[in-house]
Design a protein around this motif. Structure first.
Motif, PDB file in Angstrom:
ATOM      1  N   GLU A  24       0.804  -1.220   0.000  1.00  0.00           N
ATOM      2  CA  GLU A  24       0.000   0.000   0.000  1.00  0.00           C
ATOM      3  C   GLU A  24       0.837   1.270   0.000  1.00  0.00           C
ATOM      4  OE1 GLU A  24      -2.790  -0.643   3.082  1.00  0.00           O
ATOM      5  OE2 GLU A  24      -1.413  -1.767   4.338  1.00  0.00           O
ATOM      6  N   GLN A  25       2.024   1.199  -0.609  1.00  0.00           N
ATOM      7  CA  GLN A  25       2.820   2.403  -0.835  1.00  0.00           C
ATOM      8  C   GLN A  25       3.896   2.085  -1.857  1.00  0.00           C
ATOM      9  OE1 GLN A  25       5.443   3.645   2.442  1.00  0.00           O
ATOM     10  NE2 GLN A  25       5.040   1.680   3.415  1.00  0.00           N
ATOM     11  N   SER A  26       4.628   3.113  -2.266  1.00  0.00           N
ATOM     12  CA  SER A  26       5.685   2.918  -3.248  1.00  0.00           C
ATOM     13  C   SER A  26       7.032   2.838  -2.554  1.00  0.00           C
ATOM     14  CB  SER A  26       5.693   4.071  -4.249  1.00  0.00           C
ATOM     15  OG  SER A  26       4.418   4.241  -4.807  1.00  0.00           O
TER      16      SER A  26
ATOM     17  N   SER B 206       7.752   9.140  -6.139  1.00  0.00           N
ATOM     18  CA  SER B 206       6.356   8.765  -6.312  1.00  0.00           C
ATOM     19  C   SER B 206       5.461   9.614  -5.416  1.00  0.00           C
ATOM     20  CB  SER B 206       6.159   7.291  -5.970  1.00  0.00           C
ATOM     21  OG  SER B 206       7.052   6.492  -6.691  1.00  0.00           O
TER      22      SER B 206
ATOM     23  N   ARG C  99      -4.903   5.926  -8.351  1.00  0.00           N
ATOM     24  CA  ARG C  99      -5.009   4.776  -9.258  1.00  0.00           C
ATOM     25  C   ARG C  99      -6.412   4.700  -9.858  1.00  0.00           C
ATOM     26  NH1 ARG C  99      -2.557   1.477  -5.218  1.00  0.00           N
ATOM     27  NH2 ARG C  99      -4.612   0.611  -4.810  1.00  0.00           N
TER      28      ARG C  99
ATOM     29  N   SER D  80       3.311   8.817  -3.268  1.00  0.00           N
ATOM     30  CA  SER D  80       3.164   8.370  -1.879  1.00  0.00           C
ATOM     31  C   SER D  80       4.308   8.868  -0.997  1.00  0.00           C
ATOM     32  CB  SER D  80       3.077   6.846  -1.807  1.00  0.00           C
ATOM     33  OG  SER D  80       4.338   6.251  -2.012  1.00  0.00           O
ATOM     34  N   SER D  81       5.370   9.380  -1.587  1.00  0.00           N
ATOM     35  CA  SER D  81       6.462   9.933  -0.786  1.00  0.00           C
ATOM     36  C   SER D  81       6.529  11.449  -0.914  1.00  0.00           C
ATOM     37  CB  SER D  81       7.791   9.325  -1.219  1.00  0.00           C
ATOM     38  OG  SER D  81       8.113   9.703  -2.530  1.00  0.00           O
TER      39      SER D  81
ATOM     40  N   ARG E 255       3.646   6.497 -13.888  1.00  0.00           N
ATOM     41  CA  ARG E 255       4.141   6.152 -12.555  1.00  0.00           C
ATOM     42  C   ARG E 255       3.018   5.822 -11.590  1.00  0.00           C
ATOM     43  NH1 ARG E 255       9.164   9.525 -10.930  1.00  0.00           N
ATOM     44  NH2 ARG E 255       9.961   8.076 -12.488  1.00  0.00           N
TER      45      ARG E 255
ATOM     46  N   ARG F 202       4.256  -1.834  -9.955  1.00  0.00           N
ATOM     47  CA  ARG F 202       4.327  -0.519  -9.315  1.00  0.00           C
ATOM     48  C   ARG F 202       5.651   0.172  -9.568  1.00  0.00           C
ATOM     49  NH1 ARG F 202       1.387  -0.402  -3.771  1.00  0.00           N
ATOM     50  NH2 ARG F 202      -0.307  -0.472  -5.310  1.00  0.00           N
TER      51      ARG F 202
ATOM     52  N   SER G 151       8.751   5.797  -0.815  1.00  0.00           N
ATOM     53  CA  SER G 151       8.261   6.278   0.475  1.00  0.00           C
ATOM     54  C   SER G 151       8.475   5.247   1.573  1.00  0.00           C
ATOM     55  CB  SER G 151       6.773   6.633   0.393  1.00  0.00           C
ATOM     56  OG  SER G 151       6.007   5.472   0.156  1.00  0.00           O
TER      57      SER G 151
ATOM     58  N   HIS H 124      -0.098   2.436 -11.491  1.00  0.00           N
ATOM     59  CA  HIS H 124      -0.030   1.301 -10.570  1.00  0.00           C
ATOM     60  C   HIS H 124       0.620   1.719  -9.261  1.00  0.00           C
ATOM     61  CE1 HIS H 124       0.056  -0.603 -14.668  1.00  0.00           C
ATOM     62  NE2 HIS H 124      -0.987  -1.194 -14.144  1.00  0.00           N
ATOM     63  N   GLY H 125       0.610   2.993  -8.969  1.00  0.00           N
ATOM     64  CA  GLY H 125       1.299   3.544  -7.802  1.00  0.00           C
ATOM     65  C   GLY H 125       0.657   3.187  -6.479  1.00  0.00           C
ATOM     66  N   GLY H 126       1.185   3.775  -5.419  1.00  0.00           N
ATOM     67  CA  GLY H 126       0.796   3.402  -4.074  1.00  0.00           C
ATOM     68  C   GLY H 126      -0.384   4.153  -3.490  1.00  0.00           C
ATOM     69  N   VAL H 127      -1.016   5.019  -4.266  1.00  0.00           N
ATOM     70  CA  VAL H 127      -2.121   5.833  -3.743  1.00  0.00           C
ATOM     71  C   VAL H 127      -3.426   5.452  -4.434  1.00  0.00           C
ATOM     72  CG1 VAL H 127      -2.930   8.171  -3.302  1.00  0.00           C
ATOM     73  CG2 VAL H 127      -0.469   7.693  -3.330  1.00  0.00           C
TER      74      VAL H 127
END
Lengths: 208, 208
Positions: free
Chosen positions: A29-31, B31, B124, B33-34, B114, A114, A34, B117-120
């Motif tokens: 649930e994150q990249s 990304s 998405r 998420s960071s 990016r 991801r 991070s 398929h990212g972490g947020v």
DNA sequence: CCATACAGTTAACAACTGTTCTCTGGAATT
DNA sequence: AATTCCAGAGAACAGTTGTTAACTGTATGG
């Protein structure tokens, strides 16, 4: 230089694997960009400084995860685009293999999808290199197919890349429908099958 | 309820846009998420708390960026898969359009690739929805093509998704070769052209 | 002209981050 | 049995983070 592992090295590899596992879990649930070093060590239950005994930074942890997620996949490639059976059977077999793999290692698939275009350069490059190797392997496999007798190497590699991209796209689609009702999963498999079929038709009529 | 914007709202939208621009710039090497809220406000030159006047969280900032990156792209879709000209001309036109777009808005393309398929999660979903809209539009465009007279809606949508995925894959490839020597850029365009050609061949022989 | 709305500021909060240095217990080597 | 090695612990570092509260100045609407 003994060939026995030793208690010491065994324990080290054990915590190393624990770090990889914990990171993979956190990355659902994150990249990677991070993901905190402390976050990982906390999940494993070791001191933050222990991390450095195994990886210089989280980016290197990511590269190791690429190895784990894709390195063991090369043997599967040959059977996925194997020449055995007719076109429909081959497609069904490929779809089945992808579906099984996604179900067995969802976190691995998610990680690759991801971070393929993610924010950490070394990891992107590691994934790109591995996928390029896949494409090469697919090409040599395709070259053995009687359908490809009059294909030049460049076109074969083009088709191989198309197949690799399609595999990843399909795996990602299956991942999204993992917790969905069966009806939707069947629809997804059906979509992927028809897309593969269209590509294989295009392949058969390439030289018209 | 005046239709004039007013100094107040104008200034607000100005800083809002500045936040979006700064975020997009920062996201070129990390990304979403960071991405830190303070990081963005610092880049704009505004207090961290001012961020909340525009977005509840960085995730909402991301959704707004999806809107900015893809929302204005719908008109382009029609011309990309337009029915005018023969197959080769159409493919050349599509590749040219994609190349121009990537060169004009590289940060937008990178962001979408990016975060797809990212972490947020909300981001998405926003991207998935927009791409689904694209696929629908491509389908209606494909339906008007005489080649597709005996195609059912399901197969048309399958092909449309294949085209949309291929567009994104091509855009991402072009992005990677943006700073590469021209020779490599030409090779990338050539690869993309042949892949599109193979798909279009598969399309023509779909009902054999 | 005056009251209100509101974009942006300032200050402070507890919690978190990566990294360094020093230390320790036990496995590995001699 | 004595020595070296080294995975991991512990403490401390300067910076960072998101979020809250109370504020200020100014454009807006009555």
């Amino acid at each position: 230089m003994s060939h026995t592992v030793g208690i010491r090295q065994a324990q080290k590899q054990k915590t190393r694997q624990a770090l990889l596992d914990a990171a993979l879990h956190l990355l659902e649930e994150q990249s990677l960009s991070s993901l905190g070093l402390r976050e990982v060590t906390r999940a494993v239950g070791v001191a933050p400084t222990a991390f450095y005994r195994h990886f210089p930074s989280t980016a290197d942890l990511g590269v190791a995860l690429v190895e784990e997620a894709l390195g063991s996949l090369h043997p599967m490639i040959r059977t996925t685009v194997s020449t055995a059976g007719d076109s429909r059977q081959r497609i069904d077999r490929a779809i089945e293999l992808i579906a099984r793999h996604v179900a067995a290692y969802p976190a691995h698939v998610r990680f690759i999808a991801r971070e393929r275009h993610g924010g950490v350069q070394p990891v992107r490059e590691a994934i790109r290199d591995q996928l390029a190797r896949f494409a090469e392997e697919v090409r040599t496999e395709l070259a053995e197919d009687p359908v490809s007798t009059d294909w030049n190497d460049d076109d074969l590699l083009m088709l191989a890349h198309l197949y690799v991209d399609q595999m990843l796209s399909t795996a990602s689609l299956f991942l999204e429908t993992l917790d969905a009702p069966e009806e939707e999963r069947i629809r997804a498999a059906d979509l992927a099958r028809r897309q593969l079929r269209l590509i294989s038709i295009g392949r058969r009529h390439w030289h018209d």
